[in-house]
Design a protein around this motif. Structure first.
Motif, PDB file in Angstrom:
ATOM      1  N   ALA A 252     -13.810   8.667 -14.215  1.00 49.74           N
ATOM      2  CA  ALA A 252     -12.784   8.440 -13.938  1.00 49.74           C
ATOM      3  C   ALA A 252     -12.545   7.645 -12.639  1.00 49.74           C
ATOM      4  CB  ALA A 252     -12.302   9.856 -13.953  1.00 49.74           C
ATOM      5  N   SER A 253     -13.178   7.926 -11.629  1.00 47.23           N
ATOM      6  CA  SER A 253     -12.990   7.334 -10.354  1.00 47.23           C
ATOM      7  C   SER A 253     -13.299   5.778 -10.429  1.00 47.23           C
ATOM      8  CB  SER A 253     -13.949   7.812  -9.121  1.00 47.23           C
ATOM      9  OG  SER A 253     -14.018   7.064  -7.941  1.00 47.23           O
ATOM     10  N   SER A 254     -14.399   5.407 -11.088  1.00 42.55           N
ATOM     11  CA  SER A 254     -14.480   4.002 -11.397  1.00 42.55           C
ATOM     12  C   SER A 254     -13.429   3.159 -12.201  1.00 42.55           C
ATOM     13  CB  SER A 254     -15.815   3.875 -12.021  1.00 42.55           C
ATOM     14  OG  SER A 254     -17.110   4.332 -11.306  1.00 42.55           O
ATOM     15  N   LEU A 255     -12.963   3.912 -13.109  1.00 42.83           N
ATOM     16  CA  LEU A 255     -11.967   3.228 -14.029  1.00 42.83           C
ATOM     17  C   LEU A 255     -10.375   3.194 -13.245  1.00 42.83           C
ATOM     18  CD1 LEU A 255     -12.489   5.030 -17.587  1.00 42.83           C
ATOM     19  CD2 LEU A 255     -13.217   2.659 -16.536  1.00 42.83           C
ATOM     20  N   ILE A 256     -10.369   4.261 -12.510  1.00 41.27           N
ATOM     21  CA  ILE A 256      -9.199   4.342 -11.696  1.00 41.27           C
ATOM     22  C   ILE A 256      -9.003   3.224 -10.689  1.00 41.27           C
ATOM     23  CG2 ILE A 256      -7.612   5.521  -9.978  1.00 41.27           C
ATOM     24  CD1 ILE A 256      -8.532   8.166 -11.467  1.00 41.27           C
ATOM     25  N   ALA A 257     -10.346   2.987  -9.944  1.00 40.59           N
ATOM     26  CA  ALA A 257     -10.338   1.872  -9.191  1.00 40.59           C
ATOM     27  C   ALA A 257     -10.227   0.469  -9.364  1.00 40.59           C
ATOM     28  CB  ALA A 257     -11.648   1.904  -8.318  1.00 40.59           C
ATOM     29  N   MET A 258     -10.650   0.287 -10.878  1.00 42.53           N
ATOM     30  CA  MET A 258     -10.115  -1.009 -11.366  1.00 42.53           C
ATOM     31  C   MET A 258      -8.810  -1.604 -11.481  1.00 42.53           C
ATOM     32  SD  MET A 258     -13.089  -2.445 -11.990  1.00 42.53           S
ATOM     33  CE  MET A 258     -13.866  -1.472 -10.607  1.00 42.53           C
ATOM     34  N   ALA A 259      -7.775  -0.444 -11.274  1.00 42.17           N
ATOM     35  CA  ALA A 259      -6.428  -0.846 -11.358  1.00 42.17           C
ATOM     36  C   ALA A 259      -6.048  -1.804  -9.991  1.00 42.17           C
ATOM     37  CB  ALA A 259      -5.587   0.216 -11.386  1.00 42.17           C
ATOM     38  N   SER A 260      -6.630  -1.430  -9.025  1.00 40.15           N
ATOM     39  CA  SER A 260      -6.188  -2.040  -7.561  1.00 40.15           C
ATOM     40  C   SER A 260      -6.232  -3.647  -7.826  1.00 40.15           C
ATOM     41  CB  SER A 260      -7.185  -1.730  -6.393  1.00 40.15           C
ATOM     42  OG  SER A 260      -6.889  -0.207  -6.342  1.00 40.15           O
ATOM     43  N   PRO A 261      -7.454  -4.260  -8.274  1.00 40.96           N
ATOM     44  CA  PRO A 261      -6.981  -5.779  -8.396  1.00 40.96           C
ATOM     45  C   PRO A 261      -5.782  -6.201  -8.950  1.00 40.96           C
ATOM     46  CG  PRO A 261      -9.506  -5.079  -8.575  1.00 40.96           C
ATOM     47  CD  PRO A 261      -8.584  -3.679  -8.597  1.00 40.96           C
ATOM     48  N   PHE A 262      -5.533  -5.659 -10.192  1.00 43.35           N
ATOM     49  CA  PHE A 262      -4.419  -6.229 -11.046  1.00 43.35           C
ATOM     50  C   PHE A 262      -3.229  -5.906 -10.547  1.00 43.35           C
ATOM     51  CE2 PHE A 262      -8.121  -5.237 -13.997  1.00 43.35           C
ATOM     52  CZ  PHE A 262      -8.112  -6.301 -14.813  1.00 43.35           C
ATOM     53  N   LEU A 263      -3.263  -4.556  -9.574  1.00 41.52           N
ATOM     54  CA  LEU A 263      -1.884  -4.606  -8.890  1.00 41.52           C
ATOM     55  C   LEU A 263      -1.699  -5.584  -7.697  1.00 41.52           C
ATOM     56  CD1 LEU A 263      -2.256  -0.606  -8.435  1.00 41.52           C
ATOM     57  CD2 LEU A 263      -0.532  -1.855  -9.956  1.00 41.52           C
ATOM     58  N   LEU A 264      -2.768  -5.915  -7.092  1.00 46.52           N
ATOM     59  CA  LEU A 264      -2.949  -6.789  -6.206  1.00 46.52           C
ATOM     60  C   LEU A 264      -2.339  -8.225  -6.643  1.00 46.52           C
ATOM     61  CD1 LEU A 264      -3.486  -8.008  -3.279  1.00 46.52           C
ATOM     62  CD2 LEU A 264      -5.755  -8.203  -3.965  1.00 46.52           C
ATOM     63  N   ARG A 265      -2.891  -8.578  -7.892  1.00 49.78           N
ATOM     64  CA  ARG A 265      -2.405  -9.830  -8.571  1.00 49.78           C
ATOM     65  C   ARG A 265      -0.916  -9.593  -8.694  1.00 49.78           C
ATOM     66  NH1 ARG A 265      -4.553 -11.673 -14.247  1.00 49.78           N
ATOM     67  NH2 ARG A 265      -3.543 -10.027 -14.931  1.00 49.78           N
ATOM     68  N   ALA A 266      -0.330  -8.631  -9.239  1.00 53.99           N
ATOM     69  CA  ALA A 266       1.157  -8.444  -9.634  1.00 53.99           C
ATOM     70  C   ALA A 266       1.620  -8.619  -8.219  1.00 53.99           C
ATOM     71  CB  ALA A 266       1.455  -7.211 -10.201  1.00 53.99           C
ATOM     72  N   ILE A 267       1.482  -8.091  -7.033  1.00 51.95           N
ATOM     73  CA  ILE A 267       2.145  -8.320  -5.692  1.00 51.95           C
ATOM     74  C   ILE A 267       1.947  -9.862  -5.367  1.00 51.95           C
ATOM     75  CG2 ILE A 267       2.048  -7.814  -3.465  1.00 51.95           C
ATOM     76  CD1 ILE A 267       0.969  -5.214  -4.051  1.00 51.95           C
ATOM     77  N   ILE A 268       0.822 -10.569  -5.476  1.00 49.30           N
ATOM     78  CA  ILE A 268       1.063 -11.870  -4.905  1.00 49.30           C
ATOM     79  C   ILE A 268       1.661 -13.084  -5.816  1.00 49.30           C
ATOM     80  CG2 ILE A 268      -0.554 -13.956  -4.466  1.00 49.30           C
ATOM     81  CD1 ILE A 268      -2.584 -11.474  -3.387  1.00 49.30           C
ATOM     82  N   ASP A 269       1.331 -12.567  -7.260  1.00 47.66           N
ATOM     83  CA  ASP A 269       1.897 -13.598  -8.071  1.00 47.66           C
ATOM     84  C   ASP A 269       3.426 -13.487  -8.746  1.00 47.66           C
ATOM     85  OD1 ASP A 269      -0.511 -14.915  -8.100  1.00 47.66           O
ATOM     86  OD2 ASP A 269      -1.027 -14.176 -10.041  1.00 47.66           O
ATOM     87  N   ASP A 270       3.815 -12.264  -8.536  1.00 43.96           N
ATOM     88  CA  ASP A 270       5.043 -11.888  -8.922  1.00 43.96           C
ATOM     89  C   ASP A 270       6.096 -11.190  -7.981  1.00 43.96           C
ATOM     90  OD1 ASP A 270       4.652 -12.783 -11.718  1.00 43.96           O
ATOM     91  OD2 ASP A 270       3.471 -10.898 -12.122  1.00 43.96           O
ATOM     92  N   ALA A 271       5.733 -10.291  -7.325  1.00 43.00           N
ATOM     93  CA  ALA A 271       6.654  -9.429  -6.369  1.00 43.00           C
ATOM     94  C   ALA A 271       6.872 -10.263  -5.347  1.00 43.00           C
ATOM     95  CB  ALA A 271       5.813  -8.007  -6.179  1.00 43.00           C
ATOM     96  N   LEU A 272       5.959 -10.949  -4.601  1.00 45.76           N
ATOM     97  CA  LEU A 272       6.238 -11.737  -3.364  1.00 45.76           C
ATOM     98  C   LEU A 272       6.965 -12.841  -3.457  1.00 45.76           C
ATOM     99  CD1 LEU A 272       3.067 -11.162  -1.507  1.00 45.76           C
ATOM    100  CD2 LEU A 272       5.165  -9.946  -0.917  1.00 45.76           C
ATOM    101  N   PRO A 273       6.545 -13.722  -4.481  1.00 42.99           N
ATOM    102  CA  PRO A 273       7.528 -14.948  -4.761  1.00 42.99           C
ATOM    103  C   PRO A 273       8.710 -14.612  -5.227  1.00 42.99           C
ATOM    104  CG  PRO A 273       5.149 -15.089  -5.603  1.00 42.99           C
ATOM    105  CD  PRO A 273       5.262 -13.611  -5.373  1.00 42.99           C
ATOM    106  N   HIS A 274       8.963 -13.838  -6.040  1.00 44.78           N
ATOM    107  CA  HIS A 274      10.368 -13.422  -6.796  1.00 44.78           C
ATOM    108  C   HIS A 274      11.141 -12.621  -5.971  1.00 44.78           C
ATOM    109  CE1 HIS A 274       7.731 -15.103 -10.110  1.00 44.78           C
ATOM    110  NE2 HIS A 274       8.763 -15.978 -10.156  1.00 44.78           N
ATOM    111  N   GLN A 275      10.749 -11.954  -4.862  1.00 42.75           N
ATOM    112  CA  GLN A 275      11.441 -11.129  -4.048  1.00 42.75           C
ATOM    113  C   GLN A 275      12.024  -9.996  -4.829  1.00 42.75           C
ATOM    114  OE1 GLN A 275      11.933 -11.331  -0.545  1.00 42.75           O
ATOM    115  NE2 GLN A 275      10.342 -12.965  -0.897  1.00 42.75           N
ATOM    116  N   ASP A 276      10.729  -9.540  -5.883  1.00 41.14           N
ATOM    117  CA  ASP A 276      11.171  -8.342  -6.617  1.00 41.14           C
ATOM    118  C   ASP A 276      10.664  -7.189  -6.017  1.00 41.14           C
ATOM    119  OD1 ASP A 276      11.094  -6.407  -8.472  1.00 41.14           O
ATOM    120  OD2 ASP A 276      10.419  -7.728 -10.241  1.00 41.14           O
ATOM    121  N   VAL A 277      11.510  -6.553  -5.147  1.00 36.87           N
ATOM    122  CA  VAL A 277      11.248  -5.284  -4.285  1.00 36.87           C
ATOM    123  C   VAL A 277      10.737  -3.965  -5.214  1.00 36.87           C
ATOM    124  CG1 VAL A 277      12.345  -3.717  -2.846  1.00 36.87           C
ATOM    125  CG2 VAL A 277      12.769  -6.041  -2.734  1.00 36.87           C
ATOM    126  N   ARG A 278      11.369  -3.860  -6.352  1.00 35.11           N
ATOM    127  CA  ARG A 278      11.191  -2.869  -7.302  1.00 35.11           C
ATOM    128  C   ARG A 278       9.547  -2.902  -7.740  1.00 35.11           C
ATOM    129  NH1 ARG A 278      10.681  -1.689 -12.664  1.00 35.11           N
ATOM    130  NH2 ARG A 278      11.175   0.470 -13.430  1.00 35.11           N
TER     131      ARG A 278
END
Length: 604
Positions: free
Chosen positions: A49-75
């Motif tokens: 469970a710990s290994s699988l949960i940890a895999m979510a971090s890189p995808f969340l990081l990609r969402a921040i860099i590619d979508d949230a920051l460029p489009h100022q998507d605060v939510r």
């Protein structure tokens, strides 16, 4: 300094040899973990469970860099950042729980192993302890079992954790970019090989350092113990010991420097690897031919995963050596557990009340040969000792006197024949009951490194203060103890070295008398006493022997002149028997011993 959990290993040839000599059944090992199977399953589940949960971090990081920051998507930014925090908290809490459960399981298994080995070795005959170094016994119970705990638990956790992490990371990498994943297949193998090569070199140096450190510790133990210091001073060996210690310490200096330097090389190599791999990925992502239109977020997430796959792959490469090492330790410990006791307790012991035992002793055709020897130490010995009678054993060195005494107290069993007390074979009496029926004071006195009171209470934990002083008075030791500043609470020192040989023997005699056995064996119990003290003690022993069956191995013939029967042993056989006056008059072996210049020839 590396630990067994994180250092690279190659299989030790000694581990291979140990397993070749004494293979270990996996079923036997699993048997120790079977009572904890649910906890083990929970640990594996937590790791996955710990290994699988940890895999979510890189995808969340990609969402921040590619979508949230460029489009100022605060939510989206808040959700992604909150998700990353939750992943960190969840994996940390799971790690704490997993460590707690796995450590408890490991400690429970090692506790059972330690107690099993300790209890089993207590059932071994004295011949086992005479042929086995005490340091080896201590090493197996402490160091080997501790090594098993650290290696087995870390190996089991390492397999589950590293395998899950490596597979999950590889799948996530492919999901992010199959092109960069192919590049990783080319880059990772040489990087891992280089790092492992440096780690193995440090391992060899560390092994040499540990051996020399063990030598240093052995020199400290031998040279600075009570016996070692006495030997060094009396032989004038202090200067030689100092030279050897200095040489070992000098070797350690060089090995420590090499170990630290090798460690620095390892860290430098890993730093280069960790810096080079992302650099190559950035290069591939920037070239039009290999970029494939990757986003910045994908590149950063991929490099995060890339750096995370290195350690689990290295850990999996080390599993083989760690597993062999742990199996070798199990083999060594199981080797002790598989020893068959030479003296076994009866399956259905005869019920005997020590308080009602009369003490009639019979020795019927007893022969005994030491394990591994073709010669019999005793050959067809027979004797009857009525309750309350006194039997004495005399003979030259090696005649078998002490061997017979050891059979009477059942430190070993006869090869043939039997010994009975009140008609009951000693082999049919519960060992704990037998120690209350038959007591022995040997020529080699052992006192535990504790107070006089604690040493006496070993014989009778429920004895009162008055009973302790009474036993000391009979053994002519009451004045000695009363004159000490702490009295009964005086610590005797390592092996009783605080007292002289005669003083130690008197305390040991008091300890045996405190148990008030029906049969008393005195194996040269007064050999360390001076003539005056021996006469005083002999008078007390004669008074105590009234109504008690006594077997005395003579140090001086004057102490057994009043014995009801004397057996003269030679080469393990009875060559003469009778009372003192009759044996002297017969002019045989006993008469020659009695007419000797001194009694030293009788010492066994």
């Amino acid at each position: 300094m590396d630990t067994p959990k994180n250092r690279s290993r190659r299989i030790d040839p000694q581990d291979r040899a140990q397993l070749a000599e004494s293979p270990v059944s996996a079923r036997r090992i699993i048997g120790y973990f079977r009572p904890h199977r649910w906890q083990v399953a929970v640990v594996v589940g937590l790791i996955v469970a710990s290994s699988l949960i940890a895999m979510a971090s890189p995808f969340l990081l990609r969402a921040i860099i590619d979508d949230a920051l460029p489009h100022q998507d605060v939510r989206l930014l808040l959700l992604a950042v909150g998700g990353m925090l939750l992943v960190t908290i969840a994996t940390a809490l799971i790690g704490v729980q997993q460590t707690w459960i796995s450590t408890r399981v490991g400690q429970a298994v090692m506790h059972r192993l330690r107690t099993d080995v300790f209890t089993h070795l207590q059932r071994q005959a004295m011949s086992f302890f005479t042929r086995t170094r005490s340091g080896e016994i201590q090493s197996r119970i402490t160091q080997d079992v501790a090594g098993m705990q650290s290696i087995v638990t870390s190996t089991a956790v390492s397999i589950a954790s590293n395998l899950t992490t490596a597979v999950a990371t590889a799948v996530a990498m492919v999901a992010l970019s199959w092109r960069l994943s192919l590049l990783s297949l080319l880059v990772l193998p040489p990087a891992i090989w280089t790092t492992r090569k440096v780690a193995l070199a440090r391992r060899d140096i560390t092994a040499k350092r540990q051996r020399r450190l063990a030598d240093l510790q052995a020199q400290v133990t031998e040279e600075l113990s009570v016996s070692g210091a006495l030997l060094s001073k009396t032989l004038g060996a202090a200067e030689r010991g100092a030279r050897e210690f200095t040489a070992t310490s000098t070797d350690l200096v060089g090995l420590e420097v090499r170990s630290e330097l090798a460690g620095r090389w390892r860290m430098a190599t890993m730093s280069i690897v960790f810096a080079a791999i992302p650099a190559l990925i950035y290069l591939a992502a920037g070239l039009p031919a290999t970029s494939g239109g990757m986003t910045i977020g994908t590149i950063i997430a991929f490099t995060t995963l890339q750096s995370g796959i290195f350690r689990p792959v290295m850990g999996l490469l080390n599993v083989g050596a760690s597993w062999v090492a742990s199996m070798a330790l199990f083999s060594r410990v199981f080797g002790y557990l598989d020893l068959e006791p030479e003296v076994t307790p009866p399956a259905d012991p005869v019920a005997i009340d020590p308080a009602t035992v009369r003490g009639e002793l019979r020795i019927d055709g007893v022969s005994y040969g030491y394990p591994g020897s073709d010669r019999l130490a005793l050959d067809g010995i027979s004797a009857g000792v009525p309750a309350g009678a006194h039997l004495a054993l005399v003979g030259a060195t090696g005649s078998g006197k002490s061997t017979l005494a050891s059979l009477v107290v059942r430190l070993a069993d006869p090869t043939s024949g039997r010994i009975t007390v009140d008609g009951v074979d000693l082999r049919d009496i519960d060992p704990q009951t037998l120690t209350q029926v038959i007591g022995i004071v040997t020529q080699e006195t052992y006192l535990a490194h504790d107070s006089i009171r604690a040493n006496l209470l070993l014989a009778d934990p429920g004895a009162t203060e008055a009973q302790l002083w009474q036993a000391l008075a009979v053994a002519q030791a009451a004045d000695l103890v009363a004159g000490l500043p702490d009295g009964l609470d005086t610590v005797v020192g390592a092996r009783g070295h605080r007292f002289s040989g005669g003083e130690k023997q008197r305390i040991a005699i008091a300890r045996t008398l405190l148990r008030d056995p029906a049969v008393l064996v005195l194996d040269e119990a007064t050999s360390a006493l001076d003539n005056d003290t021996e006469r005083e003690l002999q008078t007390a022993l004669d008074a105590l022997a009234r109504g008690r069956t006594t077997i005395t191995i003579a140090h001086r013939l004057s102490t057994i002149e009043s014995a009801d029967e004397i057996l003269v042993l030679s080469g393990g056989r009875v060559v003469e028997r009778g009372e003192h006056t009759d044996l002297v008059a017969s002019g045989g072996t006993y008469a020659r011993l009695a007419g000797g210049v001194n009694d030293l020839a009788l010492t066994a």
